[in-house]
Design an enzyme around this catalytic site. Sequence first.
Site, mmCIF file in Angstrom:
data_model
loop_
_atom_site.group_PDB
_atom_site.id
_atom_site.type_symbol
_atom_site.label_atom_id
_atom_site.label_comp_id
_atom_site.label_asym_id
_atom_site.label_seq_id
_atom_site.Cartn_x
_atom_site.Cartn_y
_atom_site.Cartn_z
ATOM 1 N N SER A 117 1.648 9.231 -10.854
ATOM 2 C CA SER A 117 0.815 8.113 -10.406
ATOM 3 C C SER A 117 0.544 8.210 -8.917
ATOM 4 O O SER A 117 1.386 8.708 -8.147
ATOM 5 C CB SER A 117 1.580 6.826 -10.702
ATOM 6 O OG SER A 117 1.045 5.755 -9.981
ATOM 7 N N TYR A 141 8.720 1.281 -9.300
ATOM 8 C CA TYR A 141 7.828 2.013 -10.208
ATOM 9 C C TYR A 141 7.420 3.352 -9.601
ATOM 10 O O TYR A 141 7.564 4.408 -10.234
ATOM 11 C CB TYR A 141 6.579 1.171 -10.526
ATOM 12 C CG TYR A 141 5.534 1.983 -11.241
ATOM 13 C CD1 TYR A 141 5.723 2.384 -12.559
ATOM 14 C CD2 TYR A 141 4.380 2.416 -10.582
ATOM 15 C CE1 TYR A 141 4.778 3.177 -13.201
ATOM 16 C CE2 TYR A 141 3.443 3.204 -11.216
ATOM 17 C CZ TYR A 141 3.651 3.587 -12.522
ATOM 18 O OH TYR A 141 2.726 4.384 -13.146
ATOM 19 N N LYS A 145 8.317 7.467 -10.657
ATOM 20 C CA LYS A 145 7.330 8.530 -10.880
ATOM 21 C C LYS A 145 7.614 9.729 -9.977
ATOM 22 O O LYS A 145 7.465 10.876 -10.393
ATOM 23 C CB LYS A 145 5.913 8.000 -10.673
ATOM 24 C CG LYS A 145 5.467 7.056 -11.788
ATOM 25 C CD LYS A 145 5.377 7.807 -13.126
ATOM 26 C CE LYS A 145 5.075 6.937 -14.305
ATOM 27 N NZ LYS A 145 5.077 7.673 -15.578
ATOM 28 N N ASP A 283 0.301 -4.276 -1.260
ATOM 29 C CA ASP A 283 -0.964 -3.595 -1.544
ATOM 30 C C ASP A 283 -1.438 -2.770 -0.349
ATOM 31 O O ASP A 283 -1.658 -3.316 0.726
ATOM 32 C CB ASP A 283 -2.061 -4.623 -1.875
ATOM 33 C CG ASP A 283 -2.120 -4.968 -3.352
ATOM 34 O OD1 ASP A 283 -1.605 -4.182 -4.165
ATOM 35 O OD2 ASP A 283 -2.694 -6.019 -3.682
HETATM 36 C C1 WQD Z 1 -6.441 -3.047 -7.570
HETATM 37 C C2 WQD Z 1 -6.908 -3.870 -6.381
HETATM 38 C C3 WQD Z 1 -5.442 -5.693 -5.810
HETATM 39 C C4 WQD Z 1 -6.166 -8.127 -9.385
HETATM 40 C C5 WQD Z 1 -1.504 -0.099 -9.528
HETATM 41 C C6 WQD Z 1 -0.456 0.964 -9.287
HETATM 42 C C7 WQD Z 1 -1.070 2.333 -9.476
HETATM 43 C C8 WQD Z 1 -1.688 2.448 -10.832
HETATM 44 C C9 WQD Z 1 -2.699 1.364 -11.033
HETATM 45 C C10 WQD Z 1 -0.126 2.914 -12.618
HETATM 46 C C11 WQD Z 1 -5.775 -4.247 -5.433
HETATM 47 C C12 WQD Z 1 -6.775 -6.196 -6.257
HETATM 48 C C13 WQD Z 1 -6.155 -7.121 -8.443
HETATM 49 C C14 WQD Z 1 -6.808 -9.364 -9.076
HETATM 50 C C15 WQD Z 1 -7.376 -8.488 -6.913
HETATM 51 N N1 WQD Z 1 -0.746 2.181 -11.867
HETATM 52 N N2 WQD Z 1 -6.740 -7.302 -7.216
HETATM 53 N N3 WQD Z 1 -7.392 -9.477 -7.844
HETATM 54 O O1 WQD Z 1 -2.333 -2.131 -7.355
HETATM 55 O O2 WQD Z 1 -4.239 -0.528 -6.926
HETATM 56 O O3 WQD Z 1 -2.525 0.080 -8.549
HETATM 57 O O4 WQD Z 1 -2.061 0.091 -10.826
HETATM 58 O O5 WQD Z 1 0.288 3.993 -12.571
HETATM 59 O O6 WQD Z 1 -0.086 3.269 -9.299
HETATM 60 O O7 WQD Z 1 0.048 0.841 -7.979
HETATM 61 O O8 WQD Z 1 -4.084 -1.716 -9.141
HETATM 62 O O9 WQD Z 1 -5.606 -3.029 -10.548
HETATM 63 O O10 WQD Z 1 -3.444 -4.091 -9.738
HETATM 64 O O11 WQD Z 1 -5.287 -3.675 -8.125
HETATM 65 O O12 WQD Z 1 -7.916 -8.667 -5.808
HETATM 66 O O13 WQD Z 1 -6.860 -10.308 -9.875
HETATM 67 O O14 WQD Z 1 -7.407 -5.118 -6.896
HETATM 68 O O15 WQD Z 1 -4.942 -6.441 -4.738
HETATM 69 O O16 WQD Z 1 -6.291 -4.208 -4.142
HETATM 70 P P1 WQD Z 1 -3.265 -1.138 -7.861
HETATM 71 P P2 WQD Z 1 -4.585 -3.174 -9.483
#
Ligand code: WQD
Length: 321
Positions: A117, A141, A145, A283
């Site tokens: 990841s 997490y 990985k 984040d």
């Molecule tokens: C994306 C962006 C949030 C929800 C994680 C893991 C990564 C991979 C994917 C697995 C961020 C923003 C989110 C919402 C928002 N996982 N957001 N409102 O955190 O980039 O990645 O999942 O292997 O390794 O770290 O993904 O989809 O949670 O968020 O503003 O309701 O959307 O803050 O900037 P993330 P995400």
Amino acid sequence: MTWLITGGAGYIGSHVAKELVGAAERVVVLDDLSTGDPARLPDGVPLERGTVLDLPFVTAVMRRHEITGVLHIAAKKQVGESVERPLHYYRENVEGLRTVLEASHATGVERFLFSSSASVYGMPDVELVTERTPRLPMSPYGETKLAGEWLVDAAGRAYGMATAALRYFNVAGAATPELGDPGAFNLIPMVFERIEAGQAPLVFGDDYPTPDGTCVRDYIHVSDVASAHLAAARRLVVDPSARLTLNIGRGEGVSVAEVIEMIRKVTGRLDITPEMVARRPGDPARVVASAELIGDELGWSARYDLEEMVASAWEGWRHRH
Ligand code: WQD
């Protein structure tokens, strides 16, 4: 070759199963169905129901089906939950992997692919993250990985397995929207959930040092992720000493605000107005892959754009709800 896909009834695993079956590979799925769904499996793919933590079970499955290659995709994947339950995450993700590697070694498997990841990079301070960017995970997490990559590498060298660690960036979209499968717990499905409930989608922070102040990510269609697995698996077959570590991304940054704008366009819901709320702890402002290495090594590149990801995810969502 006969490939065992652990987690093959899950969101990503089932797309990988579909891709391999479509390329005439023999596939067996092992899944505990904790989050998986057998309805996702392509026709004719055997499902062995059980946990990757059960060494006698995993070994018996590998023997029974004469498995020669493994794609280890089964894992827990929620960053926030991993902070609350680190022991659970280390057990499922690291001990689970260790068990599958032990069974692989015991049964003579010679090809091993591991789902890693982008979270191994933590908060990268670069425009484009290359495979050499320092690995400084920010959550249990991400740690599981990274530890997993070390384990796969060490086992591959010690026991003569060709290995690949595939670092997924932000996976989105659906290949078979009829299955009602837009992915879960990530930005796009979370926005769908809010708008379907008549609520404004939440944006976690608009004061980041990015062009529009919202976080930038590299979204990649799950079917592209699947085709990258096929390309990597085929490389391991022809190169028994391969030791690949590759980003799977598009190399294109998209902000949260841009994703929500695309959701407005695709759903036709022009009334959607996002609500700005506080930053979500942990984040990073920007995480975008360099996709150069995987292009050079495997001749692979992504085919789908953000609109196709959002449209297929929305279709999947509507089938389910
Ligand atoms: C994306 C962006 C949030 C929800 C994680 C893991 C990564 C991979 C994917 C697995 C961020 C923003 C989110 C919402 C928002 N996982 N957001 N409102 O955190 O980039 O990645 O999942 O292997 O390794 O770290 O993904 O989809 O949670 O968020 O503003 O309701 O959307 O803050 O900037 P993330 P995400």
